[in-house]
Design a protein around this motif. Structure first.
Motif, PDB file in Angstrom:
ATOM      1  N   ARG A   1       0.829  -1.216   0.000  1.00  0.00           N
ATOM      2  CA  ARG A   1       0.000   0.000   0.000  1.00  0.00           C
ATOM      3  C   ARG A   1       0.857   1.257   0.000  1.00  0.00           C
TER       4      ARG A   1
ATOM      5  N   ALA B   1       2.056   1.660  -3.527  1.00  0.00           N
ATOM      6  CA  ALA B   1       0.935   2.061  -4.379  1.00  0.00           C
ATOM      7  C   ALA B   1       0.523   3.505  -4.124  1.00  0.00           C
TER       8      ALA B   1
ATOM      9  N   LEU C   1      -1.444   4.250  -1.467  1.00  0.00           N
ATOM     10  CA  LEU C   1      -2.707   4.233  -0.716  1.00  0.00           C
ATOM     11  C   LEU C   1      -2.446   4.597   0.745  1.00  0.00           C
TER      12      LEU C   1
ATOM     13  N   PRO D   1      -1.788   7.485  -6.365  1.00  0.00           N
ATOM     14  CA  PRO D   1      -1.644   6.151  -6.959  1.00  0.00           C
ATOM     15  C   PRO D   1      -1.660   6.207  -8.491  1.00  0.00           C
ATOM     16  N   ALA D   2      -2.525   7.060  -9.047  1.00  0.00           N
ATOM     17  CA  ALA D   2      -2.624   7.145 -10.502  1.00  0.00           C
ATOM     18  C   ALA D   2      -1.312   7.620 -11.109  1.00  0.00           C
TER      19      ALA D   2
ATOM     20  N   ASP E   1       1.498   4.992 -11.462  1.00  0.00           N
ATOM     21  CA  ASP E   1       1.321   3.975 -12.495  1.00  0.00           C
ATOM     22  C   ASP E   1       1.645   2.572 -11.969  1.00  0.00           C
ATOM     23  N   VAL E   2       0.885   2.164 -10.961  1.00  0.00           N
ATOM     24  CA  VAL E   2       1.039   0.813 -10.437  1.00  0.00           C
ATOM     25  C   VAL E   2      -0.283   0.065 -10.617  1.00  0.00           C
TER      26      VAL E   2
ATOM     27  N   MET F   1      -2.577  -3.110  -8.908  1.00  0.00           N
ATOM     28  CA  MET F   1      -2.604  -3.841  -7.639  1.00  0.00           C
ATOM     29  C   MET F   1      -3.741  -4.840  -7.610  1.00  0.00           C
TER      30      MET F   1
ATOM     31  N   PHE G   1     -12.156  -1.564 -17.040  1.00  0.00           N
ATOM     32  CA  PHE G   1     -12.155  -0.314 -16.267  1.00  0.00           C
ATOM     33  C   PHE G   1     -10.823   0.439 -16.315  1.00  0.00           C
ATOM     34  N   PRO G   2      -9.698  -0.227 -16.014  1.00  0.00           N
ATOM     35  CA  PRO G   2      -8.431   0.516 -16.054  1.00  0.00           C
ATOM     36  C   PRO G   2      -8.047   0.949 -17.470  1.00  0.00           C
TER      37      PRO G   2
ATOM     38  N   LYS H   1     -10.025   2.084 -19.653  1.00  0.00           N
ATOM     39  CA  LYS H   1     -10.819   3.230 -20.087  1.00  0.00           C
ATOM     40  C   LYS H   1     -10.288   4.538 -19.509  1.00  0.00           C
ATOM     41  N   SER H   2      -9.238   4.450 -18.712  1.00  0.00           N
ATOM     42  CA  SER H   2      -8.642   5.682 -18.196  1.00  0.00           C
ATOM     43  C   SER H   2      -8.123   6.514 -19.359  1.00  0.00           C
TER      44      SER H   2
ATOM     45  N   LEU I   1      -5.691   8.193 -19.487  1.00  0.00           N
ATOM     46  CA  LEU I   1      -4.236   8.068 -19.551  1.00  0.00           C
ATOM     47  C   LEU I   1      -3.806   6.943 -20.490  1.00  0.00           C
ATOM     48  N   MET I   2      -4.725   5.988 -20.759  1.00  0.00           N
ATOM     49  CA  MET I   2      -4.370   4.872 -21.632  1.00  0.00           C
ATOM     50  C   MET I   2      -4.605   5.205 -23.091  1.00  0.00           C
TER      51      MET I   2
ATOM     52  N   ARG J   1      -3.161  -4.155 -17.727  1.00  0.00           N
ATOM     53  CA  ARG J   1      -2.321  -2.972 -17.840  1.00  0.00           C
ATOM     54  C   ARG J   1      -0.849  -3.334 -17.982  1.00  0.00           C
TER      55      ARG J   1
END
Lengths: 315, 332
Positions: B47, B50, B52, B72-73, B76-77, B79, B98-99, B101-102, B104-105, B152
């Protein structure tokens, strides 16, 4: 099994009772328990409903019980659907219903969202915010009439802080434009806490780790709100809307306290109109038909809404 | 992928120290497994990396840059949480996507679809893609949560006991699969477990945690054969290492040693002290013998078809023992 609870209970029962109970089947005993409730339900709910339906086809007047009652068929219903007064009261109800729900959902959800943030004293804030909901509508209506007083009322005084207008230049309860809003404001003040509580329950049901996962998945706060918070609170929110909707469709007490339907008949909601028809004009048959129409409307809308709610829950 | 370094990291929760002066170098492409019992600080380490949890002291760098104060974003990890952490109102497909659709991708729909299908295939959940996340078994949920990380290509994968809730068959399958995926991708992976088989089979390096401190870090073989302390020795090896007073087999203990540590395979049978057999466990490919030596319990392995039975006498002698002092530290 001589010593079972049943055996001991039977031994402890007085002989007279035992003789009477003996010979009754379980089913009969069950009816004895449920019977009084069913009787009461029939007497005070079902019978009046059926009687109202019957009356709605007559020209009965409750203040002249000795007059001969005529069977008029669907004439009451026809006249209601063509009665402009009734349509105006339905419009007033719709206006009141839509605005109270919109305001209460927006403010209630925002408050819940803010209270749900972890900060010192949020329990105290919850208690303070919830207070209006605990009061009797009669009390609320009574003291808001004081708050709305143009000369001495706090409401007008506060408004003039922001607008600079003369406090006695407007009357919340006396003006045709403002009176509907005066009721909407009071109902929102009183019942937003209820919507907030239900939304808060929804927000608290979302575990922290889901937001942590979303953080890791690089979802922005905005995306977290729209893909996690809102969909997961939606079923709760819809339930709050259902409760408030049904309650406000039959809104009566606050309006009677505040405006009594006036000025003119601008705040005469359907329930106020109905009361006037039934107990001031004594058109019992006519008002019975109106009551049935209102009942069917609420029942129909609520059923459609509950179906939608279940769909959202299943999603 | 990037290397991750922890330098003298410390973290406290109130008055309890979760991590104390923890330094750890994870090279690019490393599969590091953190071992330790509950409360050793494994999850806190993950954590903290990450983002968190915020650390109280020390520094964490990812790819050479300090991540202090980053979200965390920004780090770029990816978990995998121990308690699945799936989005309950979404389907398996949407959970996996879900990840991706960020913003950033910046992936298009077709690429997302391809990636999701690929990962679902690897984790054997293709047939469940349209199920809601809540309509899955525990094992399926866990696989979806692993999949949500694998879609990812992050700086580092952080996994918190990802296989703990799976049944034995699936666990050994996924162990192999996870190791293969990691090797194929050249992924950097920090993996937390208390299962020593996972540590031995998957890790390129193993770190052993004790009460928030890293007590040993090395290759699995090195940690197994040269444990720095009795504590480390007990974390690896099944059956566990036998710890007996140093003098039970007579003289020969190095000075300062108070405990002799004997792995089950480090006990030679047929000579030395005589013991009484208390229990015989036939496992099919091997047999575990529980012995009693002057009131000390001892476990060793023997032939699958051993004819020994409880009450029999067996002579044993140590072979390549490990010695520990009174504080549990290794001596010779």
């Amino acid at each position: 099994m001589n010593d079972s609870v049943a055996t001991r209970a039977a031994q402890a029962t007085p002989p007279g009772v035992a003789r009477r109970v003996k010979g009754l089947s379980d089913r009969a005993i069950a009816w004895i328990f449920v019977g009084p409730t069913i009787f009461l339900l029939l007497a005070i709910n079902i019978f009046p409903l059926i009687w109202t339906i019957r009356l709605s086809f007559t020209n009965f007047r409750a203040n002249r019980p000795n007059r001969e009652v005529e069977w008029v068929g669907l004439r009451n219903y026809e006249r209601i659907l063509g009665d402009s007064d009734i349509w105006l009261s339905m419009q007033a109800t719709a206006h009141f219903l839509i605005w109270t729900i919109v305001l209460q959902v927006l403010i209630g959800f925002t408050l819940a969202w803010l209270i749900n943030k972890k900060f010192r004293g949020n329990d105290l804030w919850t208690t303070i915010i919830v207070l209006p909901m605990m009061l009797s509508p009669a009390v609320v209506g009574n003291f808001w009439t004081f708050l709305y007083q143009p000369q001495i009322g706090l409401f007008n005084y506060v408004i003039t802080w922001f607008t600079g207008a003369d406090p006695s230049s407007f009357e919340m309860l006396g003006s045709v434009n403002l009176a509907p809003w005066s009721i909407i404001i009071v109902d929102t003040w009183m019942w937003t806490p209820f919507v907030m509580l239900i939304c808060l329950a929804g927000l608290r049901s979302i575990p922290d780790y889901i937001y942590e996962a979303a953080e890791i998945d690089r979802a922005s706060k905005l995306r977290q709100f729209f893909t996690i918070t809102l969909p997961m609170v939606l079923p709760f929110l819809m339930l709050a809307v259902l409760f408030r909707g049904i309650e406000n469709f039959k809104m009566f007490d606050l309006v009677v306290q505040l405006t009594g339907g006036g000025p003119g008949s601008i705040t005469e909601l359907a329930s106020i109109n109905l009361k006037r028809e039934a107990f001031e004009k004594w058109r019992t048959g006519y008002s019975s038909a109106f009551a049935i129409i209102l009942f069917v409307t609420v029942f129909g809308l609520a059923s459609i809404y509950v179906k939608a709610l279940n769909k959202v829950k299943e999603r | 992928m990037a290397d991750v370094r922890l330098a003298s990291v410390s973290k406290r929760f109130g008055t309890t120290a979760a991590l104390t002066d923890l330094s750890l170098d994870i090279e690019d492409g490393d599969f590091v497994v953190m071992l330790g019992p509950t409360g050793a600080g494994k999850t806190t380490t993950l954590r903290s990396i990450a983002g968190l949890d915020t650390i109280d002291g020390g520094d964490i760098t990812i790819g050479g840059h300090s991540v202090a104060g980053l979200t965390p974003a920004q780090r770029d990890v990816a978990m995998v949480f121990q308690q699945y952490s799936l989005y309950p109102h979404l389907t398996v497909r949407d959970n996996l996507a879900f990840p991706l659709k960020s913003p950033l991708m910046s992936l298009d729909k077709a690429a997302i679809k391809r990636k999701v299908a690929e990962v679902a295939e690897v984790l054997h959940i293709s047939h469940k893609l349209d199920n809601k996340a809540t309509a899955l078994s525990g094992g399926e949920m866990q696989r979806v949560s692993i999949g949500r990380a694998l879609v990812r290509d992050p700086a580092i994968y952080l996994m918190d006991e990802p296989l703990s809730s799976l049944d034995a068959k699936l666990r050994s399958e996924l162990r192999v699969e996870l190791k293969r995926v990691q090797a194929d991708l050249g992924a950097t992976l920090l993996y937390v477990t208390h299962d020593q088989i996972e540590a031995m089979t998957m890790a390129t390096r193993v770190g052993v945690l004790d009460k928030g401190r890293l007590v040993q870090f090395g290759t699995p073989r090195d940690v197994y054969e040269n444990p720095a302390s009795l504590y480390v020795a007990t974390r690896l090896g099944l059956p566990r290492i036998n710890a007996l007073p140093a003098n039970v087999f007579g003289a020969g203990a190095p000075s300062g040693a108070t405990t002799i540590g004997l792995r089950p395979e480090h006990i030679r049978q047929g000579e030395g002290r005589s013991t009484r057999v208390t229990r015989v466990e036939h496992l099919g490919d091997q047999t575990r013998l529980h012995l009693d030596l002057d009131g000390h319990a001892l476990v060793t392995l023997t032939d699958a078809h051993s004819a020994l039975s409880p009450g029999d006498t067996l002579s044993v002698t140590p072979a390549n023992p490990l010695w520990f002092d009174s504080a549990g530290a290794r001596v010779g």
